[in-house]
Design a protein around this motif. Structure first.
Motif, PDB file in Angstrom:
ATOM      1  N   LEU A   1       0.851  -1.186   0.000  1.00 57.58           N
ATOM      2  CA  LEU A   1       0.000   0.000   0.000  1.00 57.58           C
ATOM      3  C   LEU A   1       0.886   1.235   0.000  1.00 57.58           C
ATOM      4  N   LEU A   2       0.717   2.071  -1.021  1.00 54.51           N
ATOM      5  CA  LEU A   2       1.490   3.298  -1.163  1.00 54.51           C
ATOM      6  C   LEU A   2       0.566   4.490  -0.982  1.00 54.51           C
ATOM      7  N   VAL A   3       1.064   5.511  -0.319  1.00 58.87           N
ATOM      8  CA  VAL A   3       0.309   6.746  -0.149  1.00 58.87           C
ATOM      9  C   VAL A   3       1.046   7.864  -0.873  1.00 58.87           C
ATOM     10  N   GLY A   4       0.300   8.634  -1.662  1.00 54.93           N
ATOM     11  CA  GLY A   4       0.880   9.777  -2.344  1.00 54.93           C
ATOM     12  C   GLY A   4       0.533  11.062  -1.620  1.00 54.93           C
ATOM     13  N   GLY A   5       1.512  11.946  -1.447  1.00 51.17           N
ATOM     14  CA  GLY A   5       1.250  13.204  -0.765  1.00 51.17           C
ATOM     15  C   GLY A   5       2.476  14.083  -0.696  1.00 51.17           C
ATOM     16  N   SER A   6       2.341  15.183   0.009  1.00 50.58           N
ATOM     17  CA  SER A   6       3.426  16.167   0.125  1.00 50.58           C
ATOM     18  C   SER A   6       3.929  16.304   1.551  1.00 50.58           C
TER      19      SER A   6
END
Length: 219
Positions: free
Chosen positions: A166-171
């Motif tokens: 599970l990968l999370v994309g964000g800043s």
């Protein structure tokens, strides 16, 4: 990672996957959008998970994933089932990237909900937890602000154990970093300078440390 909404046809996808397997590229990620940012009427934008299912069935070694699927596009139960299904089709070669969604135009065009940023982050956090639990628990009850599951039998389970990455994309904001620290395996930040990446990584690692979690480093 290929921006699939920018006119990438099915023959193009097949050629890309074939080239990756031929030349030893291990993983092919794609974006998850329904409208091109450069040419709405001229560039085809095939559905991400349908595309990955088709590619999974015609390849043998290549891993696939999304960077990232917006939480606004799919209900969490549907997403968990779809990704687990593609994991079985692929023989265990799938990764799920999840984010809060950002492209307002495609949401308005096709009727996807596009609430304010804080609400989308809440939806994302609930989805991430639900998907993780559906993949790792026998039955799931969940009552959140946006989603409710009642004694879900949590099937199908993915082929990969304990589950697909599970990968999370964000800043690096707390709204993505904290859920990621609790339920994700990786955190992805695209399109930033090395200095900005270092700052974001420090923020994410600090959030994970306070949550009692740690992300594995990748090159």
């Amino acid at each position: 990672m290929i921006e699939g909404q920018e006119g990438v046809t099915w023959p193009d996808w097949c050629a890309l996957a074939d080239a990756c397997e031929e030349h030893g590229v291990e993983t092919l990620f794609r974006s998850d959008h329904y409208i091109s940012q450069s040419n709405e009427t001229g560039n085809v934008a095939h559905d991400a998970w349908t595309t990955l299912a088709g590619l999974a069935a015609r390849t043998t070694t290549l891993r696939f994933g999304t960077l990232v699927s917006p939480a606004t596009f799919r209900l969490p139960g549907l997403l968990a089932n779809a990704v687990a299904t593609v994991d079985h089709i692929s023989g265990g070669r799938i990764e799920l990237g999840l984010g809060a969604g950002w492209m307002e135009r495609e949401h308005r065009a096709y009727g996807f909900p596009f609430p304010e940023t804080g609400v989308r982050l809440e939806m994302f956090a609930e989805q991430l937890e639900i998907v993780h639990r559906l993949w790792s628990e026998e039955r799931v009850d969940f009552r959140g602000r946006h989603y409710t599951l009642e004694d879900a039998p949590a099937q199908p389970k993915p082929l990969q154990q304990p589950h697909p990455p599970l990968l999370v994309g964000g800043s690096g904001t707390r709204g993505t970093a904290l859920p990621a620290a609790r339920f994700a395996d990786e955190y992805n930040t695209p399109f930033v300078s090395p200095d900005d990446f270092a700052r974001i990584r420090t923020k994410v690692e600090s959030t994970a440390e306070h949550a009692g979690a740690r992300f594995a480093s990748r090159p």
